[in-house]
Structures are given as structure tokens and as C-alpha cells.
Design an enzyme around this catalytic site. Structure first.
Site, PDB file in Angstrom:
ATOM      1  N   CYS A 165      -7.552   6.561   7.709  1.00 56.05           N
ATOM      2  CA  CYS A 165      -7.093   6.948   6.367  1.00 56.05           C
ATOM      3  C   CYS A 165      -8.146   7.755   5.619  1.00 56.05           C
ATOM      4  O   CYS A 165      -7.805   8.611   4.806  1.00 56.05           O
ATOM      5  CB  CYS A 165      -6.697   5.723   5.564  1.00 56.05           C
ATOM      6  SG  CYS A 165      -8.019   4.534   5.397  1.00 56.05           S
ATOM      7  N   GLU A 200      -2.960   0.383  -0.826  1.00 52.15           N
ATOM      8  CA  GLU A 200      -4.022   1.145  -0.152  1.00 52.15           C
ATOM      9  C   GLU A 200      -3.313   2.224   0.654  1.00 52.15           C
ATOM     10  O   GLU A 200      -2.828   1.962   1.747  1.00 52.15           O
ATOM     11  CB  GLU A 200      -4.839   0.218   0.758  1.00 52.15           C
ATOM     12  CG  GLU A 200      -5.600  -0.879   0.022  1.00 52.15           C
ATOM     13  CD  GLU A 200      -6.876  -0.363  -0.634  1.00 52.15           C
ATOM     14  OE1 GLU A 200      -7.377   0.700  -0.226  1.00 52.15           O
ATOM     15  OE2 GLU A 200      -7.371  -1.041  -1.554  1.00 52.15           O
TER      16      GLU A 200
HETATM   17  P1  NAD Z   1       2.863   1.540   9.583  1.00 48.43           P
HETATM   18  O1  NAD Z   1       3.996   2.413  10.060  1.00 48.43           O
HETATM   19  O2  NAD Z   1       2.300   0.522  10.488  1.00 48.43           O
HETATM   20  O3  NAD Z   1       3.394   0.872   8.246  1.00 48.43           O
HETATM   21  C1  NAD Z   1       2.594  -0.010   7.491  1.00 48.43           C
HETATM   22  C2  NAD Z   1       3.350  -1.316   7.296  1.00 48.43           C
HETATM   23  O4  NAD Z   1       4.544  -1.093   6.564  1.00 48.43           O
HETATM   24  C3  NAD Z   1       3.759  -1.985   8.602  1.00 48.43           C
HETATM   25  O5  NAD Z   1       3.378  -3.340   8.557  1.00 48.43           O
HETATM   26  C4  NAD Z   1       5.245  -1.776   8.642  1.00 48.43           C
HETATM   27  O6  NAD Z   1       5.921  -2.818   9.321  1.00 48.43           O
HETATM   28  C5  NAD Z   1       5.622  -1.738   7.195  1.00 48.43           C
HETATM   29  N1  NAD Z   1       6.847  -0.977   6.968  1.00 48.43           N
HETATM   30  C6  NAD Z   1       7.226   0.174   7.595  1.00 48.43           C
HETATM   31  N2  NAD Z   1       8.405   0.608   7.105  1.00 48.43           N
HETATM   32  C7  NAD Z   1       8.789  -0.284   6.154  1.00 48.43           C
HETATM   33  C8  NAD Z   1       9.928  -0.389   5.287  1.00 48.43           C
HETATM   34  N3  NAD Z   1      10.906   0.515   5.288  1.00 48.43           N
HETATM   35  N4  NAD Z   1       9.968  -1.428   4.426  1.00 48.43           N
HETATM   36  C9  NAD Z   1       8.978  -2.335   4.409  1.00 48.43           C
HETATM   37  N5  NAD Z   1       7.890  -2.296   5.216  1.00 48.43           N
HETATM   38  C10 NAD Z   1       7.790  -1.288   6.077  1.00 48.43           C
HETATM   39  O7  NAD Z   1       1.623   2.414   9.142  1.00 48.43           O
HETATM   40  P2  NAD Z   1       1.615   3.829   8.441  1.00 48.43           P
HETATM   41  O8  NAD Z   1       2.204   3.717   7.081  1.00 48.43           O
HETATM   42  O9  NAD Z   1       2.090   4.892   9.351  1.00 48.43           O
HETATM   43  O10 NAD Z   1       0.029   3.995   8.302  1.00 48.43           O
HETATM   44  C11 NAD Z   1      -0.516   5.216   8.156  1.00 48.43           C
HETATM   45  C12 NAD Z   1      -0.697   5.532   6.686  1.00 48.43           C
HETATM   46  O11 NAD Z   1      -1.474   4.528   6.072  1.00 48.43           O
HETATM   47  C13 NAD Z   1      -1.449   6.821   6.434  1.00 48.43           C
HETATM   48  O12 NAD Z   1      -0.879   7.478   5.333  1.00 48.43           O
HETATM   49  C14 NAD Z   1      -2.855   6.350   6.096  1.00 48.43           C
HETATM   50  O13 NAD Z   1      -3.589   7.245   5.326  1.00 48.43           O
HETATM   51  C15 NAD Z   1      -2.568   5.088   5.371  1.00 48.43           C
HETATM   52  N6  NAD Z   1      -3.692   4.193   5.471  1.00 48.43           N
HETATM   53  C16 NAD Z   1      -4.365   3.864   4.353  1.00 48.43           C
HETATM   54  C17 NAD Z   1      -5.462   3.033   4.433  1.00 48.43           C
HETATM   55  C18 NAD Z   1      -6.249   2.646   3.242  1.00 48.43           C
HETATM   56  O14 NAD Z   1      -7.057   1.752   3.374  1.00 48.43           O
HETATM   57  N7  NAD Z   1      -6.051   3.242   2.084  1.00 48.43           N
HETATM   58  C19 NAD Z   1      -5.860   2.545   5.678  1.00 48.43           C
HETATM   59  C20 NAD Z   1      -5.125   2.894   6.796  1.00 48.43           C
HETATM   60  C21 NAD Z   1      -4.032   3.708   6.689  1.00 48.43           C
END
Ligand code: NAD
Length: 468
Positions: A254, A220
Site C-alpha cells: 500500500c 486504512e
Molecule cells: P482484499 O480484496 O483482500 O479486500 C480486503 C478485505 O475486504 C477482505 O477481507 C475482503 O474479504 C473484504 N471485502 C472484499 N469485498 C467486500 C465487500 N463487497 N463487502 C465487504 N467486505 C469485502 O484486498 P484489497 O482491497 O484488494 O487490498 C488492496 C488495497 O488495500 C489497495 O488499495 C491497497 O493500497 C490497500 N491497502 C492499504 C493498506 C494500508 O495500510 N493503508 C495496507 C494494505 C493494502
């Protein structure tokens, strides 16, 4: 760190946590409908009994107003639970499938079975909804689960680690807190499904790790969700919908409208109407409105103010609304930019903050060309009363979802699959789709030994058997 109630210290405990969950699954603890319904009810109790704990955590992590926390986080998951609790028995019934005449007599059906041990990795922006929403599907399907909340919403993560073991079956649900190191260790384990919500860069890391174990993944992801507005729409009404969808959670959503494509005659009037809408939603001083959120951390704040810093320079757009920011409180005003060229910095990445650029286009054809030139978006929003325009966007662009006249609200319709396509993700969930995401649909064929109609196709292929 792994949640205290499991008593496992740090990263070193992760393999054992996963092994324990597998043992629970293998013993058949999670298969009965009664267990599944019991866990869903317990999750509901956790959300309603401890709503204040979650509201407080969300206020601490994101300055979310409790009403918004109810609508978009706690109440949202309760809605998913109620929808599922009412229908799960029916959804789980085997489905009969027609058998071709040549194979009769026989009965064919499909049956949903749990996958095993699943991993749910959530981001920080809706840290309750995006961790527990998928959990509804995972439990309904009869799996055991590792929940990995985002370390960037630390208060919510701590609340999950504290409360989940008090309400849910500890043998079947473990919360593993932590960041990159912990997630990397988790991803080294074998899971039967990985459900990841977050950015595409980490999505690729998750998908690559899953390949090692041939584990299916749901991704997602995000990206730039475009909006098209033409002169047939009531611009004051459009502005209200857009301001709500964009500035909720300070733009860290998102499915928030990322940028607007509008014809020249619409762009200026829409920017003005957006200014009015912001004042109606958040007052003259949004920094004083309890309904307006804050940027999650300094890194994101600097990224957003960096994007704003470019504005005003040659070819980077003009501030029409807002533009103010304050580092001490990580406040970025609801901001609207006009005259934004396609090569401006704000148009190069998902904004994920309260900045709404308006790009001027000639009409729907140019807008469709721009959308098609980029990654397939998570959502596309069209504000036009013209049926032909709506149809053109619907059939000539691809996106996870399309909203006519409303942004973001499609994810509140449990019957609609929620997910992306291409760079915005793969797989979907919500309602019955969540159950199916976390289940294997097993094909079952039962054919009586007598009469043995297959004799007609057994060798030897003597005369009279040359059907083809
Ligand atoms: P985040 O930084 O919290 O990362 C998401 C998860 O990935 C966390 O649990 C984190 O610990 C893990 N993570 C981070 N780096 C990692 C690595 N190198 N290896 C393994 N795991 C790792 O959140 P984010 O990614 O900044 O969230 C924002 C993004 O998510 C935006 O692009 C947004 O559009 C997208 N998003 C999508 C949805 C959807 O439902 N499609 C919903 C919310 C957010």
C-alpha cells in the site's frame, strides 16, 4: 466459513460468534492488565513457534521469500508486540489534566477503557502484518476481537484459523474466514469498532454498514503514493531505495511508490539507474530470483498486463526496464516506464504491482500541482537534498506520511502514527496509537462536595454574582 475450533458452521454461526464475544467482554474477562499481557505474549509465541507455518503460507499465497516474510510480516508484528509489552502498563496509567481555577478544588484525568467487541478486516497483500498488527492494539486495549483474514490469501487465512485458537483465548478471539458473503454478514452485526484495511470501494461499504450501529471505523486505504526526485539527489542511491520499496512483494504494497515525478534531466538517468538497481536486487533474470514475488491472482495479473498492454501506444509511455510477463506463473517483471503522460492508463488508478511510471515535470511547483490535483495520498516520498524543496512539499501537500530519502520505512517506526488522510483513509495505528485506536478515552472529574465553590455560580443571580 467460521474457523473450525469455534465449532460454528458457516455464515449462520456469525451472530452467535459475535454474541459469545460480547458475553466474554461483558463478563470482564479481558479487562485486567494481566490478561492483556498474557494474550500479547501468547500472540508472540504463536508467531515465533509457528513462524514456519506462516512463512510457508506466505510463500504459497504470494511467493514471498521467508526473509521478506520475517522482515515485513512476522518479525514486524513481533516488533510491535515487544514495543507494546514494554510500555503498556505506562500507557494505561490515567493522565492528569489541569483544572481551571474556577472549578477548583477538583481533580481531572483521562482513562483509557476498552471499547468492547471489535472487527478487524484484513487484505491479502501483507496478510499476517495487516491482520495481527491491529490485533496487538485491540488486545492491548482489552477488547474481544473478530479477525477476518482475506480470502485472497487462502493459505494464510487457513493458518490463522488453525493457529489462533491454539494460542489465544478462544473466548475472546474468533477467526471468521470467508469473502464478501461472510463479511457482509459480519458487517450486519453490532461492533464497537471496525478496523478495515483494503481498497476504498470496500472501505465505503464498511463505513456505510458501520453507520447503522454508529460504530466508529478506522479505514486504512490506498491510492497513488507519489515520488519526487530532483538533480540534487544521488540517483544511484535513489534508484536502490525506490527499487526496493517498489518491487518488494512485486509492488503489491500500500505504501509502495506508485509513480515518480522528475525533471527532464533526471528522468532518463533515473530510469537507467533503476535498471541497474533491479539487476543488483534480483539479478539479470528476476523471474529466477527467489527474492522476487508473484502477482496474487489471475484477476490482478490481467489488470496489470492490461496496463502494460497500453504502453507503447500513442501517449502511454515507453518501457525503459522490464515489461515481460508470464501468465502461467503470474510473473510481471520489475518494470519502469518513461515519458508517461498524466492521462496514461497507469496514471488513472493505484497500480499495486511492479510497474513504475516516470512522469516528467518542470520542477517542484508542477509536481506539487499534480499531487494536489489528485486524492490525498497514503505516502509521499521526496528525494532532494534541498531543504527549501523538502519544506515546500511538507507544507504544501497533504498525505498520510512523508518520507524524505526513503519509501515505506516510516511504518517501521512504532512511535509514528500509520494511516491515511482523505481518500487514503482515516484513523491511524501502530505503537501507542493502536492502543488509543481501540480504546475510549474517558474524561473523569472528581470534585469534593465541600467546600462548595460552585455556590458562587448557583442561582439566584443576585448582586455580586454578575461576573460576566
Ligand atoms: P482484499 O480484496 O483482500 O479486500 C480486503 C478485505 O475486504 C477482505 O477481507 C475482503 O474479504 C473484504 N471485502 C472484499 N469485498 C467486500 C465487500 N463487497 N463487502 C465487504 N467486505 C469485502 O484486498 P484489497 O482491497 O484488494 O487490498 C488492496 C488495497 O488495500 C489497495 O488499495 C491497497 O493500497 C490497500 N491497502 C492499504 C493498506 C494500508 O495500510 N493503508 C495496507 C494494505 C493494502
Amino acid at each position: 466459513m467460521t474457523s473450525a475450533p469455534t465449532g460454528i458452521p458457516g455464515i449462520a454461526g456469525i451472530p452467535q460468534t459475535v454474541a459469545d464475544l460480547r458475553s466474554t467482554f461483558d463478563r470482564g474477562v479481558t479487562t485486567s492488565l494481566a490478561w492483556r499481557l498474557g494474550q500479547l505474549r501468547a500472540l508472540r509465541r504463536m508467531l515465533t513457534d509457528r513462524a514456519e507455518d506462516f512463512e510457508e503460507a506466505l510463500r504459497s499465497d504470494l511467493a514471498k521469500h521467508p526473509t521478506e516474510s520475517q522482515i515485513a510480516e512476522i518479525g514486524f508484528v513481533v516488533g510491535e508486540l515487544d514495543h507494546t509489552l514494554r510500555r503498556l502498563r505506562r500507557w494505561l496509567r490515567p493522565r492528569r489534566v489541569a483544572v481551571p481555577g474556577a472549578l477548583l478544588p477538583a481533580r481531572a484525568s483521562t482513562l483509557l477503557e476498552p471499547l468492547g467487541v471489535v472487527l478487524i478486516i484484513a487484505p491479502w497483500n501483507y496478510p499476517v502484518q495487516l491482520l495481527l498488527g491491529p490485533l496487538v492494539g485491540a488486545l492491548a486495549a482489552g477488547n474481544t476481537v473478530v479477525l477476518k483474514p482475506s480470502e485472497l490469501a487462502p493459505a494464510t487465512s487457513a493458518a490463522m484459523a488453525r493457529l489462533a485458537p491454539q494460542y489465544l483465548d478462544r473466548r475472546a478471539v474468533a477467526v471468521v474466514e470467508g469473502g464478501v458473503e461472510e463479511t457482509t454478514e459480519l458487517l450486519a452485526q453490532r461492533f464497537d469498532h471496525i478496523f478495515y484495511t483494503g481498497n476504498g470501494r470496500v472501505g465505503r461499504i464498511v463505513a456505510a454498514a458501520a453507520v447503522e450501529h454508529l460504530t466508529p471505523v478506522t479505514l486504512e486505504l490506498g491510492g497513488k503514493s507519489p515520488v519526487y526526485v530532483d538533480d540534487s539527489a544521488d540517483l544511484a542511491a535513489v534508484a536502490h531505495r525506490l527499487a526496493w520499496g517498489k518491487f518488494m512483494n512485486a509492488g503489491q504494497t500500500c505504501v509502495a511508490p506508485d509513480y515518480v515525478l522528475a525533471t527532464r534531466d533526471v528522468a532518463g538517468r533515473l530510469a537507467e539507474a533503476l535498471g541497474d538497481a533491479v539487476r543488483e536486487l534480483y539479478g539479470d533474470r528476476p523471474e529466477q530470483s527467489p527474492a522476487y514475488g508473484r502477482i496474487v491472482n489471475d484477476r490482478q495479473f490481467e489488470r496489470l498486463t492490461g496496463l502494460l498492454g497500453a504502453v507503447g501506444g500513442a501517449g502511454a509511455g515507453t518501457v525503459a526496464v522490464g515489461g515481460e510477463h508470464d501468465a502461467a506463473t503470474r510473473y510481471v517483471a520489475p518494470t519502469v516506464l518513461t515519458d508517461v503522460p498524466l492521462d496514461a492508463p497507469v496514471m488513472q488508478e493505484e497500480i499495486f504491482g511492479p510497474i513504475l511510471p516516470i512522469v516528467t515535470v518542470d520542477g517542484p511547483e508542477e509536481a506539487i500541482r499534480i499531487i494536489r490535483a489528485g486524492d490525498k495520498p497514503l505516502a509521499l516520498y521526496v528525494f532532494s537534498e534541498r531543504a527549501s524543496v523538502r519544506r515546500r512539499f511538507l507544507t504544501r501537500t497533504s498525505s498520510g506520511a512523508v518520507g524524505f530519502g526513503v519509501p515505506a520505512a516510516h511504518l517501521g517506526v512504532a512511535g509514528l502514527p500509520f494511516g491515511g488522510v482523505g481518500a487514503s483513509g482515516s484513523g491511524a495505528y501502530h505503537g501507542e496509537r493502536s492502543l488509543r485506536t481501540f480504546s475510549h478515552e474517558k474524561a473523569v472529574l472528581a470534585k469534593p462536595l465541600a467546600p462548595d465553590t460552585l455556590r458562587l455560580i448557583y442561582p439566584p443571580f443576585t448582586e455580586g454574582k454578575d461576573w460576566f
